[in-house]
Motif scaffolding. Structure first.
Motif, PDB file in Angstrom:
ATOM      1  N   THR B  49       0.805  -1.058  -0.195  1.00  0.00           N
ATOM      2  CA  THR B  49      -0.020   0.052   0.219  1.00  0.00           C
ATOM      3  C   THR B  49       0.915   1.285  -0.123  1.00  0.00           C
ATOM      4  OG1 THR B  49      -1.620  -1.194   1.171  1.00  0.00           O
ATOM      5  CG2 THR B  49      -1.826   1.269   1.207  1.00  0.00           C
ATOM      6  N   PHE B  50       2.097   1.521   0.756  1.00  0.00           N
ATOM      7  CA  PHE B  50       2.726   2.367   0.930  1.00  0.00           C
ATOM      8  C   PHE B  50       3.635   2.572  -0.289  1.00  0.00           C
ATOM      9  CE2 PHE B  50       3.538   3.581   5.524  1.00  0.00           C
ATOM     10  CZ  PHE B  50       2.550   2.990   5.919  1.00  0.00           C
ATOM     11  N   ARG B  51       3.723   1.451  -1.235  1.00  0.00           N
ATOM     12  CA  ARG B  51       4.499   1.829  -2.460  1.00  0.00           C
ATOM     13  C   ARG B  51       3.641   2.212  -3.508  1.00  0.00           C
ATOM     14  NH1 ARG B  51       3.715  -1.291  -6.934  1.00  0.00           N
ATOM     15  NH2 ARG B  51       5.115  -1.306  -8.408  1.00  0.00           N
ATOM     16  N   GLU B  52       2.269   1.829  -3.515  1.00  0.00           N
ATOM     17  CA  GLU B  52       1.162   2.217  -4.230  1.00  0.00           C
ATOM     18  C   GLU B  52       1.001   3.785  -4.155  1.00  0.00           C
ATOM     19  OE1 GLU B  52      -0.173   0.569  -6.806  1.00  0.00           O
ATOM     20  OE2 GLU B  52      -1.478   2.011  -7.386  1.00  0.00           O
ATOM     21  N   TYR B  53       0.890   4.147  -3.174  1.00  0.00           N
ATOM     22  CA  TYR B  53       0.768   5.375  -2.771  1.00  0.00           C
ATOM     23  C   TYR B  53       1.879   6.355  -2.996  1.00  0.00           C
ATOM     24  CZ  TYR B  53      -0.344   9.749  -0.304  1.00  0.00           C
ATOM     25  OH  TYR B  53      -1.040  11.147  -0.109  1.00  0.00           O
ATOM     26  N   ASN B  54       2.961   5.936  -2.662  1.00  0.00           N
ATOM     27  CA  ASN B  54       4.157   6.905  -3.136  1.00  0.00           C
ATOM     28  C   ASN B  54       4.494   6.895  -4.650  1.00  0.00           C
ATOM     29  OD1 ASN B  54       4.784   7.333  -0.547  1.00  0.00           O
ATOM     30  ND2 ASN B  54       6.075   5.626  -0.318  1.00  0.00           N
ATOM     31  N   THR B  55       4.355   5.828  -5.339  1.00  0.00           N
ATOM     32  CA  THR B  55       4.624   5.875  -6.791  1.00  0.00           C
ATOM     33  C   THR B  55       3.528   6.529  -7.336  1.00  0.00           C
ATOM     34  OG1 THR B  55       3.746   3.547  -6.970  1.00  0.00           O
ATOM     35  CG2 THR B  55       6.016   3.723  -6.771  1.00  0.00           C
ATOM     36  N   GLU B  56       2.093   6.383  -6.885  1.00  0.00           N
ATOM     37  CA  GLU B  56       0.960   7.073  -7.582  1.00  0.00           C
ATOM     38  C   GLU B  56       0.964   8.629  -7.456  1.00  0.00           C
ATOM     39  OE1 GLU B  56      -0.771   4.842 -10.019  1.00  0.00           O
ATOM     40  OE2 GLU B  56      -1.761   6.502  -9.736  1.00  0.00           O
ATOM     41  N   GLN B  57       1.573   8.978  -6.229  1.00  0.00           N
ATOM     42  CA  GLN B  57       1.672  10.469  -5.872  1.00  0.00           C
ATOM     43  C   GLN B  57       2.960  11.220  -6.759  1.00  0.00           C
ATOM     44  OE1 GLN B  57      -0.211  12.553  -4.005  1.00  0.00           O
ATOM     45  NE2 GLN B  57      -1.888  10.998  -4.391  1.00  0.00           N
TER      46      GLN B  57
END
Lengths: 274, 286
Positions: B49-57
């Motif tokens: 989830t953290f990876r998804e958030y950081n890369t999406e943002q």
């Protein structure tokens, strides 16, 4: 412990996208079902409209006119669906109901004057000392034209606690206005500006025949709502737009530099002349 | 009124995390962790989830040993927690949980050799464009790859400003994919997303997103090609930004005013002592 959890929940609701407020609240209640009652009364949601078949008018739904799964109309004072058992559902005492009827009447006029449409409802309930009232107003606007959708919704939720001592009324008002505007154009895609602001105010007013509680509450709500409208305008169409312009510079930094240089030159030329 | 499963709870929790406004991810994590019956429920999915958030943002980070900033994006992911910094010719190791770069190493074959001259030309033009329109808060990173028989250049721009002291945060993301075959047409696909959050005594958010397309002839000379593409991107983004400003004006002047007047038609506040006469006046008018 529970109040700390409620703080976390409210903090979360202040950060999640307001456009999905109903789904967010539902998800939150799934995570902490023990907080359901607290959340339903603390988290403001866009108001729902119901139709009172007896009085043939619309009314607004909130936690304060709810008993179980039924809602009470401020016009007919009846529950829908009707509550068969027990006392037939919580209703204000006769004296309080008289105040409630008066309040609904004057806020109906208020709504007409400021909103020129929409729906309003006022509900009262007794407190240990004094009473409380919630003033609700909902207005929607659809200005979609020529393939450009443009919709807006305004929800006012004013909760006032009233205490009276020796012909002086002490009023504590907590007001929330929820405002949502969305549009879509070919160039921008979907643009959604949604949210709410909350303010509180405490005031004393003399209470007499000319200034009963309902009139004092009316004055206070009018002042508060007008102030909130101004702030909403500043935040929605001023502040957020300002933030966008710090993220991307439309004009371009070279152009800005050029203009700054030019205005400095003009400034020093004028300074030299005088 | 059944209890939901742990799995459903984790899904709800992760959904909340991914919806966190720019700059407020950790605050949302703290709230969500406290609300779950058991804090450790998030552990299994936390990294994903953290990876998804950081890369999406498209989080902006400083490039170790360099003056520039680089973006953490899926396009730049060359291994687990490894993100390429094409400008600095290095690969960064990024800790998604702590949201910081922990180490770096020089590039070892991660750049697409054939495409490097084109990528470098695009990097130069894109940097020029970003200096004009996204400085000081924006960062641009340019990637090159071969995908499905096409050459692809990715221009990623992420601009953010955090001001929690004054209760606001914002981010503008532009992600442009340029697919081309030498000597043919280049297809440009852009995704533009703007999010602003204001939260002093309230919660107000602007959310806007759109996708755009354009085509540009793929000039043989990399510098000329890059110039043409960035010109096209600039035109699209300028029009978008202009239209956003216009929408703001329309929303504020038309819809907002039509929702609630500043004052009644009498041009004065209500004389509450005579409130009922307003209604009588209307009825007489009928």
């Amino acid at each position: 412990m529970s109040s700390e959890l409620l703080d976390n929940a409210l903090d979360l609701m202040r950060r999640l996208p307001p456009a999905q407020i109903e789904e967010n609240l539902a998800g939150l209640i799934d995570l902490v079902p023990d907080l359901t009652e607290d959340l339903l009364s603390a988290v403001d949601q866009p108001l729902k409209i119901a139709y009172d078949a007896h009085a043939k008018r619309d009314y607004l739904l909130c936690d304060y006119n709810r008993d179980g799964d039924s809602y009470r109309s401020p016009w007919s004072n009846k529950y829908d669906p009707p509550i068969e058992d027990g006392d037939g559902g919580a209703t204000p005492s006769a004296g309080l109901r008289a105040i409630e009827v008066q309040a609904n009447e004057i806020f109906d006029i208020y709504r007409d004057l400021y909103f020129e449409g929409g729906v309003s409802s006022v509900y009262c309930w007794d407190l240990d000392e004094g009473f409380a009232a919630v003033v609700l107003i909902k207005k929607t606007q659809d200005q979609s034209k020529k393939g450009q959708p443009m919709k807006g919704t305004w929800d006012s939720i004013h909760v006032v606690e009233v205490k009276e001592t020796k012909k002086t009324g002490h009023y504590k008002l907590t007001s929330t206005v929820m405002l949502s505007i969305e549009t879509e154009t070919e160039a921008t895609g979907s643009v959604n500006l949604s949210g709410s602001l909350t303010r509180q105010e405490e005031k004393d007013f003399p209470v007499n025949d000319v200034n009963p509680h309902t009139i004092n509450i009316g004055r206070m709500v009018e002042d508060m709502e007008s102030k909130l409208r101004m702030t909403l305008e500043q935040i929605y169409f001023g502040k957020t737009k300002e933030v966008v312009s710090t993220l991307r510079n439309q004009l371009g930094n070279s152009e800005l530099e050029k203009r700054k240089l030019l205005s400095n030159q003009i400034g020093s030329a004028l300074g030299g002349k005088s | 009124m059944g209890d939901i499963s742990n799995e459903e709870m984790v899904n709800i929790a992760n959904g909340f995390l991914l919806a966190a406004p720019p700059g407020e991810f950790m605050e949302v994590v703290t709230d969500v962790r406290a609300l779950l019956p058991n804090e450790s429920m998030l552990n299994a999915t936390a990294h994903a989830t953290f990876r998804e958030y950081n890369t999406e943002q498209m989080i902006q980070v400083s490039s170790p040993g360099h003056k520039h900033q680089v973006l953490i994006t899926k396009h730049g992911e060359v291994g687990e927690n490894n993100y390429i910094d094409p400008k600095g010719k290095q690969v960064l190791v990024f800790d998604h949980i702590k949201q910081e770069v922990t180490s770096s190493r020089p590039i070892a074959g991660e750049l697409e050799g054939d495409l490097e001259p084109v990528r470098a030309a695009f990097e130069q033009e894109a940097q020029r464009y970003a200096d004009e329109h996204y400085a000081p808060n924006g960062t641009v990173t340019v990637y090159a790859k071969k995908e499905g028989g096409q050459n692809v250049i990715v221009v990623a721009i992420s601009s953010s400003k955090f001001n929690p002291h004054n209760f606001w945060n914002g981010r503008w993301r532009a992600l442009w994919t340029i697919s081309f075959k030498p000597g043919g047409q280049a297809n440009l696909q852009g995704s533009l997303k703007v999010n602003v959050h204001y939260y002093e005594d309230g919660n107000v958010q602007l959310n806007t997103q759109t996708t755009k397309n354009a085509t540009v002839p793929a000039a043989a000379d990399p510098a000329a090609f890059a110039r043409e593409v960035l010109k096209a991107i600039s035109k699209v983004e300028t029009t978008f930004h202009q239209s956003l400003d216009t929408s703001y004006n329309t929303m504020g002047d038309t819809t907002f005013k039509a929702l609630r007047r500043a004052l009644p038609i009498t041009k004065n506040k209500i004389e509450w002592g005579r409130i009922r006469t307003y209604r009588m006046g209307q009825e007489i008018g009928k």
